[in-house]
Design a protein around this motif. Sequence first.
Motif, PDB file in Angstrom:
ATOM      1  N   ARG A   1      25.563   8.604 -23.044  1.00 43.77           N
ATOM      2  CA  ARG A   1      24.165   9.090 -23.193  1.00 43.77           C
ATOM      3  C   ARG A   1      23.747   9.486 -24.378  1.00 43.77           C
ATOM      4  NH1 ARG A   1      23.424   6.721 -18.491  1.00 43.77           N
ATOM      5  NH2 ARG A   1      24.255   7.702 -16.650  1.00 43.77           N
TER       6      ARG A   1
ATOM      7  N   LEU B   1      20.218   8.561 -27.724  1.00 44.98           N
ATOM      8  CA  LEU B   1      19.222   9.748 -28.187  1.00 44.98           C
ATOM      9  C   LEU B   1      19.006   9.594 -29.608  1.00 44.98           C
ATOM     10  CD1 LEU B   1      20.947  12.524 -26.256  1.00 44.98           C
ATOM     11  CD2 LEU B   1      19.036  11.177 -25.705  1.00 44.98           C
ATOM     12  N   GLU B   2      18.053  10.041 -29.993  1.00 52.46           N
ATOM     13  CA  GLU B   2      17.688   9.770 -31.556  1.00 52.46           C
ATOM     14  C   GLU B   2      17.338  11.472 -32.026  1.00 52.46           C
ATOM     15  OE1 GLU B   2      17.217   5.907 -31.650  1.00 52.46           O
ATOM     16  OE2 GLU B   2      17.106   7.519 -33.376  1.00 52.46           O
TER      17      GLU B   2
ATOM     18  N   GLU C   1      18.411  14.009 -19.574  1.00 51.20           N
ATOM     19  CA  GLU C   1      17.106  13.248 -19.264  1.00 51.20           C
ATOM     20  C   GLU C   1      17.200  12.361 -18.033  1.00 51.20           C
ATOM     21  OE1 GLU C   1      14.310  12.330 -22.156  1.00 51.20           O
ATOM     22  OE2 GLU C   1      14.940  14.120 -21.625  1.00 51.20           O
TER      23      GLU C   1
ATOM     24  N   ILE D   1      14.965  17.026 -25.305  1.00 55.49           N
ATOM     25  CA  ILE D   1      15.537  16.389 -24.192  1.00 55.49           C
ATOM     26  C   ILE D   1      15.747  17.220 -23.391  1.00 55.49           C
ATOM     27  CG2 ILE D   1      16.480  14.642 -25.431  1.00 55.49           C
ATOM     28  CD1 ILE D   1      19.271  15.776 -25.137  1.00 55.49           C
TER      29      ILE D   1
ATOM     30  N   GLN E   1      14.242  14.177 -31.317  1.00 57.55           N
ATOM     31  CA  GLN E   1      14.071  14.468 -29.616  1.00 57.55           C
ATOM     32  C   GLN E   1      14.053  15.647 -28.845  1.00 57.55           C
ATOM     33  OE1 GLN E   1      16.165  10.332 -28.217  1.00 57.55           O
ATOM     34  NE2 GLN E   1      14.988  11.072 -26.708  1.00 57.55           N
TER      35      GLN E   1
END
Length: 588
Positions: A561, A565-566, A548, A571, A569
């Motif tokens: 990182r 994040l979810e 990202e 990315i 997503q």
Amino acid sequence: MKNTILLLWVLALTACGPKFNPEITVDDLKENIYYLASDSLQGRKSGEPGGLLAAEYIRQKFETAGLQLLYDSGFQPFSLVADAELGEGNSLSVGNKSFEAKTDFLPYAFSANSTVEATLVFAGYGMEVDRDSLKWNDFEGVDVAGKWMLVLQGDPDLENPNSPYLEFSTERAKALTASDKNAAGIILVAGPDFNEKDELSSLFFDKNSSRFDMPVLQVTRKVADEMLAGAGETIESLENRMKEEHRGFNLEVTTSVKATVNVQLKEKETRNVVAMLPGLDETLKDEAVVIGAHYDHLGMGGPGSDSRAVDTTAVHNGADDNASGVAAVIQLAEKLAVEKANKRSLIFVAFGAEEMGLIGSKAFVNDPPVATEKMVVMFNFDMVGRLDTTTNALSISGTKTSKETEEILNNLNTDFELAFSEEGIGPSDHASFYLQNVPVFFFSTGAHPDYHTPKDDAELINYEGEKKVLDYAVKVIAEVTNRDRKLTFQEAGSKFQRSRGGRFKVTFGIMPDYAGLEKRGMRIDAVTKGKPADKAGMQRGDIITAIEGKKVSNIYDYMSRLQTLEAGQRISVDIIRDNKETVLIVQL
């Protein structure tokens, strides 16, 4: 019967032929690896016939080399928990509501098998810490004696992989605190920050047969919230409160909780193989250099075996992991036994049950043939059979566990692109020695896509490459063994690792380069088929430089990182492939 005949044939062949070639040769490496990684040993699983045959073979090699067999004719037996399963009658009720085992709650394998009915105290993270400036107390003003303790998994510094609370945050550590405070039992639950999904982990056992004298359970947040309903709180609200106030917290609850636990542990016996070459210097011979590798592997694979081919039941021969390391130790033992130039004593060990949680090396340091204070260094060989001829990269970990290590390694190196990792803790047997303040050298040629799959076979080993590794290792061992002053131990990285739990909400499905040889970013050593990285087109050898748009230089950047994040997503991931920069889109 088939395995017995094979063993007799191997022993007869050894007895009838030349004793051994004292030089490190490709032919000898092949002989050892092809036997240890043969289908007939069925993957050398700890406690199984194939693993016992491997131990017999290694002992014979040590004896033929003229080494002094230690313990019981070279075998150091130890038991391990091979499995844990729920017995009959496990139950949990909160007030008038009953819950289901495996769905709503699950005991830990180190729980007592008993029935307890009592009221409840929510006790934060279940920690009481008072060490210099590090302080945390979840028990101020409350008495948990005779009551259930309900506590959060993890610790107050979850976002920090080197949290100072790590050693206090394990399930066993929290259960011990509960036991010290005479609690009736302890119930652990994962808050949303620790594990977003309200799911139980599988029946967790740490391959150690010791158990507490009280029940130890994990429950879902749904169940824990039912326990807290009378107090008007939820696990999420309490976790948020503790995060905002950053202090210990407790709450007494009048609800009655009743639980019955019945967990059955299945134990097996296996062994380390241990032999010694006594030192020749009258002053230094009482000090020891340990040279080791684990000989066990995953057997037939399958669920719970750590096989990466999760849907495949087949022989996992483990040629690189770790027949290559055992062959290295055998070859080193034969060469050094003939040379007889060692001032300090050399102890050669083939560890059992490494794949079960470093159990063999832990058994060794808990009952050592010489005091650990007399061990000046430990050399560990794990996966040394896949040297990449293009990069010529050799990974060595533990390079800051003594002040002198990196200078020695660099001065003696003429062939390799060395990749140093400073930490003494790692996923192999050297970690057990580092925890005893012993400097460690962990040699490895790195991971590959065949790791922990049925494809790790003898024909894929780079035998010439392994010989090069051992020729270098001989020089390093000789330097450390014969120097006048022993290495100066120093701590390198935390001696504790965070307890199990879902710290990461997403996964790429890659195996990173842990050693950090690649300086442009983080290299990918393997990609798991069907996972997000594979679907996005990532390949082994790709170098991740950003996620990202945020820079990734190494595995530590990558993990940081990942935490942001979810699931769901899409990315962007910047990579370098064949020296060309490109961007991939990954659906998490």
